[in-house]
Design a protein around this motif. Structure first.
Motif, mmCIF file in Angstrom:
data_model
loop_
_atom_site.group_PDB
_atom_site.id
_atom_site.type_symbol
_atom_site.label_atom_id
_atom_site.label_comp_id
_atom_site.label_asym_id
_atom_site.label_seq_id
_atom_site.Cartn_x
_atom_site.Cartn_y
_atom_site.Cartn_z
ATOM 1 N N ALA A 175 52.216 44.244 30.242
ATOM 2 C CA ALA A 175 51.319 44.529 31.363
ATOM 3 C C ALA A 175 50.227 45.492 30.932
ATOM 4 N N ASN A 176 49.123 45.470 31.675
ATOM 5 C CA ASN A 176 48.038 46.430 31.524
ATOM 6 C C ASN A 176 47.690 46.924 32.926
ATOM 7 N N GLN A 177 47.920 48.206 33.192
ATOM 8 C CA GLN A 177 47.622 48.779 34.508
ATOM 9 C C GLN A 177 46.189 49.300 34.481
ATOM 10 N N ILE A 178 45.342 48.707 35.321
ATOM 11 C CA ILE A 178 43.914 49.002 35.296
ATOM 12 C C ILE A 178 43.368 49.120 36.718
ATOM 13 N N GLU A 179 42.205 49.738 36.825
ATOM 14 C CA GLU A 179 41.542 49.822 38.122
ATOM 15 C C GLU A 179 41.063 48.434 38.523
ATOM 16 N N LEU A 180 41.520 47.969 39.689
ATOM 17 C CA LEU A 180 41.138 46.654 40.187
ATOM 18 C C LEU A 180 41.012 46.697 41.705
ATOM 19 N N HIS A 181 39.857 46.315 42.189
ATOM 20 C CA HIS A 181 39.591 46.191 43.624
ATOM 21 C C HIS A 181 38.288 45.407 43.740
ATOM 22 N N PRO A 182 37.842 45.032 44.940
ATOM 23 C CA PRO A 182 36.642 44.202 45.047
ATOM 24 C C PRO A 182 35.400 44.779 44.366
ATOM 25 N N TRP A 183 35.313 46.081 44.228
ATOM 26 C CA TRP A 183 34.159 46.674 43.546
ATOM 27 C C TRP A 183 34.339 46.764 42.032
ATOM 28 N N PHE A 247 44.284 44.441 53.889
ATOM 29 C CA PHE A 247 43.362 43.418 53.382
ATOM 30 C C PHE A 247 43.084 43.623 51.898
ATOM 31 N N LEU A 248 42.804 44.863 51.506
ATOM 32 C CA LEU A 248 42.520 45.155 50.102
ATOM 33 C C LEU A 248 43.738 44.922 49.223
ATOM 34 N N LEU A 249 44.901 45.306 49.702
ATOM 35 C CA LEU A 249 46.128 45.090 48.932
ATOM 36 C C LEU A 249 46.431 43.599 48.803
ATOM 37 N N LYS A 250 46.210 42.861 49.889
ATOM 38 C CA LYS A 250 46.444 41.416 49.844
ATOM 39 C C LYS A 250 45.511 40.754 48.843
ATOM 40 N N TRP A 251 44.266 41.231 48.765
ATOM 41 C CA TRP A 251 43.328 40.683 47.776
ATOM 42 C C TRP A 251 43.934 40.800 46.377
ATOM 43 N N GLY A 252 44.511 41.951 46.068
ATOM 44 C CA GLY A 252 45.127 42.125 44.757
ATOM 45 C C GLY A 252 46.325 41.214 44.556
ATOM 46 N N VAL A 253 47.240 41.201 45.510
ATOM 47 C CA VAL A 253 48.449 40.387 45.374
ATOM 48 C C VAL A 253 48.106 38.906 45.321
ATOM 49 N N GLN A 254 47.129 38.490 46.107
ATOM 50 C CA GLN A 254 46.735 37.083 46.114
ATOM 51 C C GLN A 254 46.131 36.671 44.771
ATOM 52 N N ASN A 255 45.565 37.633 44.070
ATOM 53 C CA ASN A 255 45.045 37.374 42.721
ATOM 54 C C ASN A 255 46.138 37.433 41.660
ATOM 55 N N GLY A 256 47.347 37.833 42.054
ATOM 56 C CA GLY A 256 48.457 37.913 41.109
ATOM 57 C C GLY A 256 48.669 39.284 40.514
ATOM 58 N N TYR A 257 48.072 40.329 41.124
ATOM 59 C CA TYR A 257 48.209 41.683 40.606
ATOM 60 C C TYR A 257 49.255 42.449 41.428
ATOM 61 N N ALA A 258 50.139 43.166 40.758
ATOM 62 C CA ALA A 258 50.955 44.149 41.467
ATOM 63 C C ALA A 258 50.035 45.290 41.893
#
Length: 308
Positions: A175-183, A247-258
Motif C-alpha cells: 500500500a501507499n498512503q497518500i493525500e487523496l480527495h477531489p482537489w 460524500f467525500l469519504l464515499k468518493w474515496g471508497v468508490q474509487n477503491g481507496y481506504a
C-alpha cells in the motif's frame, strides 16, 4: 458476531493474507490525552481499522484505546486492523536517516508502545530518508518475514520513489498512503500504483470542507481559490441526502481507496462510517474528476525534498 452490532464495512485486499477495512479511524492531531477515549469510542461504534504513527506521539494511547474497546465488546486482537508508521529520519531537520537495523528496532518500539505483538500494516511514513529509503524498505520486508507486520507499505511516495524500490529487485509495497480527495486526485500516480498492485490509502479525505484544519497550529495549504470553492461539494452531498463528510469519504471508497476520517464526536464517527446507503452517480464522479487542483495541501505536498 461478537459485541455490539456494527455496520458492514467493505474491505480492500493488500496481499494474499490481509484485507484493509475501507473506512478506518485516523488519529493524526488527536492529543495523547484524548486518544485512548477516542479510539475506544471508535471501536464501540463499529470501526475495526485504527491508524497511527510513531511521529503522532500517541501510539501508547492508541494501544490503550484498542485494549479498552476490545474488552468492552468482547473482541480479539485479530478483529482490529492496526496501522502504524516508521518515521524515517530527515536530514533537513537535522535527523540521521534510520538504518535497516534501526528500522527494525523502531518497529519493535512501536509494538511495545502499543502493547501488541504485531501490526496489520507497517508503513515508511515518508520518503524523507533519501539514500536510506532502499535499506529501510529492505528492513520492512524483513519485518514482514518476522511476523511483526502482516502487510507493509509506504506513505507519501511518488512514482520515482516506487520505481526506486523496484529497480533494486525488491517486492512492491502492499500500500501507499497518500493525500487523496477531489482537489488532489493524483491520476498518474494512482495508475502507476495499480500497475504494480499497490493499494491506495487516502488521508486528508475531508480537506475540501471549510472546517478542515481550522484550529490554531493546524496548518492548511488551501489557496484562496480553494477557500472560495468551499460549499460546492456540500451542495452535491445535499442532493444525496448525506453529509459533506460522507460524500467525500464515499468518493474515496468508490474509487477503491481506504479512508481515514477523524472525529472526537461519537455521532459523527457513526456518520463517517455509514457509507453503504448511497452511491455517487457516474455523472457526478465525472464532474468531480474536473476538480483536481494539483499535488495536495497537506503537510508533505509542498516539500521539494520529496520530489526525488
Amino acid at each position: 458476531m461478537k459485541g455490539n452490532s456494527m455496520l458492514m464495512i467493505e474491505r480492500f485486499p493488500l496481499n494474499d493474507d490481509t484485507a484493509i477495512p475501507a473506512v478506518g479511524f485516523g488519529t493524526y492531531l488527536i492529543a495523547p490525552g484524548q486518544t485512548a477515549d477516542a479510539v475506544s469510542t471508535a471501536i464501540s461504534v463499529g470501526y475495526r481499522h485504527i491508524d497511527t504513527a510513531a511521529v503522532y506521539d500517541n501510539e501508547t494511547e492508541v494501544g490503550q484505546g484498542v485494549r479498552a474497546g476490545l474488552q468492552q465488546l468482547g473482541l480479539a486482537r485479530a478483529d482490529i486492523f492496526l496501522t502504524t508508521k516508521l518515521w524515517p529520519g530527515y536530514p533537513g531537520w537535522g535527523e540521521k536517516p534510520k538504518s535497516g537495523e534501526e528500522t527494525i528496532a523502531e518497529c519493535r518500539a512501536s509494538l511495545h508502545r502499543m502493547g501488541v505483538e504485531y501490526v496489520d500494516l507497517y508503513l515508511i511514513h515518508s520518503p524523507h530518508g533519501g539514500s536510506a529509503r532502499v535499506e529501510q524498505w529492505q528492513a520492512l520486508v524483513e519485518i514482514q518475514r518476522m511476523g511483526l507486520a502482516r502487510s507493509i507499505g509506504v506513505s507519501n511516495f511518488n512514482q520515482g520513489h516506487l520505481d526506486e524500490l523496484k529497480s533494486h529487485g525488491l517486492p512492491a509495497p502492499d500500500a501507499n498512503q497518500i493525500e487523496l480527495h477531489p482537489w488532489s486526485q493524483k491520476p498518474d500516480l494512482i495508475a502507476h500504483m495499480k500497475e504494480q498492485g499497490i493499494a491506495a490509502i487516502a488521508y486528508s479525505s475531508l480537506a475540501p470542507m471549510s472546517t478542515w484544519r481550522t484550529q490554531p497550529g493546524q496548518e492548511s495549504g488551501k489557496t484562496e481559490t480553494m477557500k472560495a470553492e468551499a460549499g460546492v461539494l456540500a451542495r452535491m452531498a445535499q442532493a444525496y441526502g448525506v453529509t459533506e463528510a460522507q460524500f467525500l469519504l464515499k468518493w474515496g471508497v468508490q474509487n477503491g481507496y481506504a479512508v481515514l476520517p477523524k472525529s472526537l464526536n461519537a455521532a459523527r464517527m457513526r456518520q463517517n462510517l455509514d457509507l453503504a446507503g448511497f452511491s455517487i452517480s457516474h455523472e457526478d464522479m465525472q464532474k468531480i474528476a474536473t476538480m483536481d487542483r494539483g499535488p495536495g495541501i497537506a503537510w508533505a505536498s509542498g516539500d521539494p525534498s520529496l520530489a526525488s
